[in-house]
Design a protein around this motif. Structure first.
Motif, PDB file in Angstrom:
ATOM      1  N   VAL A  57     -46.234  -7.820  52.013  1.00 47.44           N
ATOM      2  CA  VAL A  57     -45.293  -7.470  50.938  1.00 47.44           C
ATOM      3  C   VAL A  57     -45.969  -6.475  50.005  1.00 47.44           C
ATOM      4  CG1 VAL A  57     -43.965  -8.371  48.988  1.00 47.44           C
ATOM      5  CG2 VAL A  57     -44.213  -9.753  51.065  1.00 47.44           C
ATOM      6  N   THR A  58     -45.377  -5.291  49.853  1.00 51.33           N
ATOM      7  CA  THR A  58     -45.973  -4.268  48.990  1.00 51.33           C
ATOM      8  C   THR A  58     -45.040  -3.959  47.828  1.00 51.33           C
ATOM      9  OG1 THR A  58     -46.957  -3.338  50.974  1.00 51.33           O
ATOM     10  CG2 THR A  58     -47.052  -1.976  49.005  1.00 51.33           C
ATOM     11  N   GLU A  59     -45.572  -4.070  46.616  1.00 49.69           N
ATOM     12  CA  GLU A  59     -44.789  -3.764  45.408  1.00 49.69           C
ATOM     13  C   GLU A  59     -45.107  -2.333  44.966  1.00 49.69           C
ATOM     14  OE1 GLU A  59     -42.328  -5.203  43.482  1.00 49.69           O
ATOM     15  OE2 GLU A  59     -42.507  -3.310  42.405  1.00 49.69           O
ATOM     16  N   ASN A  60     -44.130  -1.466  45.072  1.00 45.35           N
ATOM     17  CA  ASN A  60     -44.349  -0.049  44.765  1.00 45.35           C
ATOM     18  C   ASN A  60     -43.776   0.393  43.434  1.00 45.35           C
ATOM     19  OD1 ASN A  60     -45.606   0.816  47.233  1.00 45.35           O
ATOM     20  ND2 ASN A  60     -43.657   0.438  48.243  1.00 45.35           N
ATOM     21  N   ILE A  61     -42.954  -0.442  42.784  1.00 40.37           N
ATOM     22  CA  ILE A  61     -42.244   0.030  41.587  1.00 40.37           C
ATOM     23  C   ILE A  61     -42.988  -0.343  40.305  1.00 40.37           C
ATOM     24  CG2 ILE A  61     -40.032   0.053  40.349  1.00 40.37           C
ATOM     25  CD1 ILE A  61     -39.760   1.217  43.140  1.00 40.37           C
ATOM     26  N   PHE A  62     -43.351  -1.606  40.158  1.00 35.95           N
ATOM     27  CA  PHE A  62     -44.014  -2.036  38.921  1.00 35.95           C
ATOM     28  C   PHE A  62     -45.432  -2.506  39.220  1.00 35.95           C
ATOM     29  CE2 PHE A  62     -39.483  -2.534  37.732  1.00 35.95           C
ATOM     30  CZ  PHE A  62     -39.480  -1.636  36.671  1.00 35.95           C
ATOM     31  N   GLU A  63     -46.366  -2.141  38.327  1.00 34.33           N
ATOM     32  CA  GLU A  63     -47.783  -2.355  38.643  1.00 34.33           C
ATOM     33  C   GLU A  63     -48.238  -3.801  38.465  1.00 34.33           C
ATOM     34  OE1 GLU A  63     -46.593  -0.477  36.197  1.00 34.33           O
ATOM     35  OE2 GLU A  63     -47.731  -0.700  34.333  1.00 34.33           O
ATOM     36  N   ASN A  64     -47.439  -4.593  37.774  1.00 33.53           N
ATOM     37  CA  ASN A  64     -47.931  -5.949  37.480  1.00 33.53           C
ATOM     38  C   ASN A  64     -46.906  -7.000  37.912  1.00 33.53           C
ATOM     39  OD1 ASN A  64     -49.815  -7.724  36.517  1.00 33.53           O
ATOM     40  ND2 ASN A  64     -49.037  -7.685  34.411  1.00 33.53           N
ATOM     41  N   ARG A  65     -46.303  -6.754  39.087  1.00 35.79           N
ATOM     42  CA  ARG A  65     -45.215  -7.636  39.462  1.00 35.79           C
ATOM     43  C   ARG A  65     -45.588  -8.544  40.632  1.00 35.79           C
ATOM     44  NH1 ARG A  65     -38.827  -6.012  39.342  1.00 35.79           N
ATOM     45  NH2 ARG A  65     -38.339  -7.808  38.040  1.00 35.79           N
ATOM     46  N   LEU A  66     -46.812  -9.071  40.605  1.00 39.71           N
ATOM     47  CA  LEU A  66     -47.212 -10.008  41.659  1.00 39.71           C
ATOM     48  C   LEU A  66     -47.830 -11.261  41.040  1.00 39.71           C
ATOM     49  CD1 LEU A  66     -48.572  -7.374  44.198  1.00 39.71           C
ATOM     50  CD2 LEU A  66     -46.696  -8.962  44.655  1.00 39.71           C
ATOM     51  N   GLN A  67     -47.433 -11.520  39.784  1.00 39.30           N
ATOM     52  CA  GLN A  67     -48.041 -12.673  39.106  1.00 39.30           C
ATOM     53  C   GLN A  67     -47.578 -14.005  39.685  1.00 39.30           C
ATOM     54  OE1 GLN A  67     -48.401 -12.417  34.710  1.00 39.30           O
ATOM     55  NE2 GLN A  67     -47.392 -10.461  34.989  1.00 39.30           N
ATOM     56  N   HIS A  68     -46.464 -13.984  40.393  1.00 36.91           N
ATOM     57  CA  HIS A  68     -45.972 -15.213  41.015  1.00 36.91           C
ATOM     58  C   HIS A  68     -46.871 -15.669  42.165  1.00 36.91           C
ATOM     59  CE1 HIS A  68     -44.134 -11.565  42.538  1.00 36.91           C
ATOM     60  NE2 HIS A  68     -44.196 -12.105  43.738  1.00 36.91           N
ATOM     61  N   VAL A  69     -47.711 -14.750  42.676  1.00 35.27           N
ATOM     62  CA  VAL A  69     -48.573 -15.096  43.815  1.00 35.27           C
ATOM     63  C   VAL A  69     -49.452 -16.298  43.459  1.00 35.27           C
ATOM     64  CG1 VAL A  69     -50.536 -14.298  45.188  1.00 35.27           C
ATOM     65  CG2 VAL A  69     -48.543 -12.827  44.897  1.00 35.27           C
ATOM     66  N   ALA A  70     -50.089 -16.246  42.293  1.00 34.41           N
ATOM     67  CA  ALA A  70     -50.990 -17.327  41.903  1.00 34.41           C
ATOM     68  C   ALA A  70     -50.228 -18.649  41.790  1.00 34.41           C
ATOM     69  CB  ALA A  70     -51.657 -16.992  40.578  1.00 34.41           C
ATOM     70  N   GLU A  71     -48.990 -18.581  41.286  1.00 35.72           N
ATOM     71  CA  GLU A  71     -48.201 -19.813  41.134  1.00 35.72           C
ATOM     72  C   GLU A  71     -47.777 -20.358  42.498  1.00 35.72           C
ATOM     73  OE1 GLU A  71     -47.797 -21.209  37.877  1.00 35.72           O
ATOM     74  OE2 GLU A  71     -49.346 -19.674  37.750  1.00 35.72           O
ATOM     75  N   LEU A  72     -47.396 -19.445  43.408  1.00 32.22           N
ATOM     76  CA  LEU A  72     -47.037 -19.897  44.768  1.00 32.22           C
ATOM     77  C   LEU A  72     -48.252 -20.520  45.448  1.00 32.22           C
ATOM     78  CD1 LEU A  72     -44.696 -16.999  46.043  1.00 32.22           C
ATOM     79  CD2 LEU A  72     -44.047 -19.385  45.605  1.00 32.22           C
ATOM     80  N   GLN A  73     -49.419 -19.956  45.190  1.00 33.86           N
ATOM     81  CA  GLN A  73     -50.647 -20.529  45.768  1.00 33.86           C
ATOM     82  C   GLN A  73     -50.842 -21.961  45.280  1.00 33.86           C
ATOM     83  OE1 GLN A  73     -53.290 -17.430  44.459  1.00 33.86           O
ATOM     84  NE2 GLN A  73     -53.466 -16.519  46.509  1.00 33.86           N
ATOM     85  N   ARG A  74     -50.490 -22.211  44.019  1.00 38.10           N
ATOM     86  CA  ARG A  74     -50.634 -23.580  43.486  1.00 38.10           C
ATOM     87  C   ARG A  74     -49.714 -24.547  44.214  1.00 38.10           C
ATOM     88  NH1 ARG A  74     -49.596 -24.901  38.594  1.00 38.10           N
ATOM     89  NH2 ARG A  74     -51.394 -26.237  38.500  1.00 38.10           N
ATOM     90  N   MET A  75     -48.662 -24.005  44.836  1.00 37.11           N
ATOM     91  CA  MET A  75     -47.734 -24.857  45.596  1.00 37.11           C
ATOM     92  C   MET A  75     -48.124 -24.901  47.081  1.00 37.11           C
ATOM     93  SD  MET A  75     -44.141 -23.756  43.819  1.00 37.11           S
ATOM     94  CE  MET A  75     -43.194 -25.068  44.608  1.00 37.11           C
ATOM     95  N   GLY A  76     -49.290 -24.381  47.402  1.00 30.74           N
ATOM     96  CA  GLY A  76     -49.764 -24.489  48.781  1.00 30.74           C
ATOM     97  C   GLY A  76     -49.515 -23.262  49.635  1.00 30.74           C
ATOM     98  N   ALA A  77     -48.980 -22.177  49.031  1.00 32.33           N
ATOM     99  CA  ALA A  77     -48.749 -20.959  49.814  1.00 32.33           C
ATOM    100  C   ALA A  77     -50.096 -20.314  50.149  1.00 32.33           C
ATOM    101  CB  ALA A  77     -47.886 -19.977  49.019  1.00 32.33           C
TER     102      ALA A  77
END
Ligand code: UD1
Length: 414
Positions: free
Chosen positions: A321-341
């Motif tokens: 998954v590549t985010e090309n529009i906004f530079e800081n729009r992957l903060q959910h990654v850390a939260e998903l990791q907390r759910m076992g992702a």
């Protein structure tokens, strides 16, 4: 608080588009006549925009799903910082204020959780239409010099197809003297919706939805009665709710052309879609990995990147998954990791290795779409997920938990 693991079934109704409604509301500044918008979603952002318009002298009356605005009392050209600060879309006021009054002072909207969000293109375009613009002490002051204080049409080439800049300049140009051409304009459906409203108000606009928009200014615009398009991002989020819970749901109304890239990716991931006019029925069983790159419309929308990543966290295989529009729009990654992702990051790219089960956890929604992504993950996770940051969710989703509970989810607002 979400009790995960339930199958969903039934039909979800999509509200009017937040991002359209916000800019259409700003267009009420362009006329002395009443403007009635229908299909306006009940969201805190809409309330915020109503307060900004009220502070400028526009009267705003809310019906059950409509808004009536009357700009005959427009008396102020400077919305207060406290109101603007909480709502980026308030910067939309600058275009119509300049067009109608020849003067506007709007605080710089500043950054937000997802990135810096400059307004360089908006300002460049307003200058090309004859405004003198200065930015001092965090405030953008714009004035149209000369007798009559009317903007003059001009040719504007946007360096990037900014949605907000395109919309700001369309509104400014609608009351300018002569012809304006906006090149490299944004193609988003919300831009086309704004053109639809401006046409209904008597403006001369053509080419919206293509990279070149031409506007011939008119002396005055009149009132209109206009229905906002359905929210493509809410619709996409609902389709993802079905996919992540491996359920079957019908989502309506949807203008399917607005969701082309999203529907294609859902099918690529293994979802079955049945389209009947403006309703989409989705069923999901096995979900496989797909790669996503966010792009301006008609590419995959940045606003659905986080929600789609929640789904991919449960897919078989590894998605990129590549985010090309906004530079800081992957903060959910850390939260998903907390759910076992299982997600690995490299710059603006996330490598999402699907897991067989997410596990419920307390998580934080860092922005509007990240909050929705957390709720989706919670619907699929084992046990209880607690999502904090509902003030973000309430900005963009009308009665999110009510709608999802009606199709079988178990969500409680605590
Ligand atoms: C709108 C939407 C938002 C969506 C975004 C992209 C509204 C209220 N919000 O935001 O939900 O995520 O489109 O689809 O409609 N840029 C510049 N210079 C500028 C302006 C923008 O470099 O002067 C860049 C931005 O940093 C960003 C990209 O252009 O990287 C897209 O921004 P833009 O299209 O302006 O987004 P918004 O209109 O703010």
């Amino acid at each position: 608080e979400i009790a995960g693991g339930r199958r969903l079934a039934g039909e979800l109704r999509v509200s009017g588009a937040k991002n359209s409604a916000l800019v259409l509301m700003a267009a009420s500044l362009l006329t002395e006549d009443p403007l009635r918008l229908r299909n306006v979603p009940p969201l805190t952002d809409i309330q915020g925009m109503a307060e900004i318009l009220t502070s400028l002298g526009v009267s705003v009356r809310r019906g059950s799903d409509s808004l009536e605005m009357n700009g005959s009392g427009l008396s102020h050209s400077a919305p207060p910082y406290e109101l603007v600060n909480s709502l980026r879309a308030s910067f939309f006021c600058i275009g119509p204020l300049l067009a109608r009054l020849g003067i506007a002072r709007v605080p710089l909207p500043g950054g937000c959780q997802i990135g810096t969000r400059p307004v360089v293109e908006h300002v460049k375009g307003l200058k090309a239409l004859g405004a003198q613009v200065t930015i001092e002490h965090g405030v953008v002051s714009a004035v149209v010099p000369g007798r009559g204080h009317r903007l003059t049409g001009g040719r504007i080439h946007l360096d990037c197809p900014s949605v907000g800049a395109t919309e700001t300049l369309m509104m400014a140009a609608a009351l300018a003297d002569g012809e304006t051409v906006i090149e490299n304009a944004a193609l988003e459906p919300e831009v086309v919706d704004l053109a639809g409203l401006l046409l209904a108000m008597g403006a001369k606009v053509r080419g919206a939805g293509t990279p070149t928009i031409t506007i011939v200014g008119v002396q005055r615009l009149h009132g209109a009665d206009y229905a906002v398009i359905p929210d493509r991002i809410e619709a996409g989020t609902f389709l993802l709710a079905a996919a992540i819970t491996r359920s079957c749901l019908t989502v309506a109304p949807v203008i399917t052309e607005h969701l082309g890239a999203v529907l294609t990716k859902l099918e690529e991931a293994g979802c079955k879609l049945e389209i009947d006019g403006t309703s989409v029925t989705i069923s999901a069983d096995q979900i496989s990995a797909v790669d996503l790159r966010t792009q301006p419309f008609p590419g995959f929308p940045t606003d659905l990147q986080a929600p789609f990543m929640s789904l991919l966290a449960t897919a078989s295989g590894t998605s990129v998954v590549t985010e090309n529009i906004f530079e800081n729009r992957l903060q959910h990654v850390a939260e998903l990791q907390r759910m076992g992702a299982a997600i690995r990051m490299q710059g603006n790219t996330a490598f999402v290795e699907g897991v067989s089960r997410l596990s419920g956890a307390p998580v934080q929604g860092s922005d509007l779409r990240a909050s929705a992504a957390m709720v989706l993950a919670g619907l699929a996770a084992d046990g209880i997920t607690t999502v904090q940051g509902l003030e973000f969710l309430d900005r963009g989703y009308a009665d999110f938990e009510g709608k999802l509970n009606a199709v079988g989810a178990s969500i409680r607002r605590v």
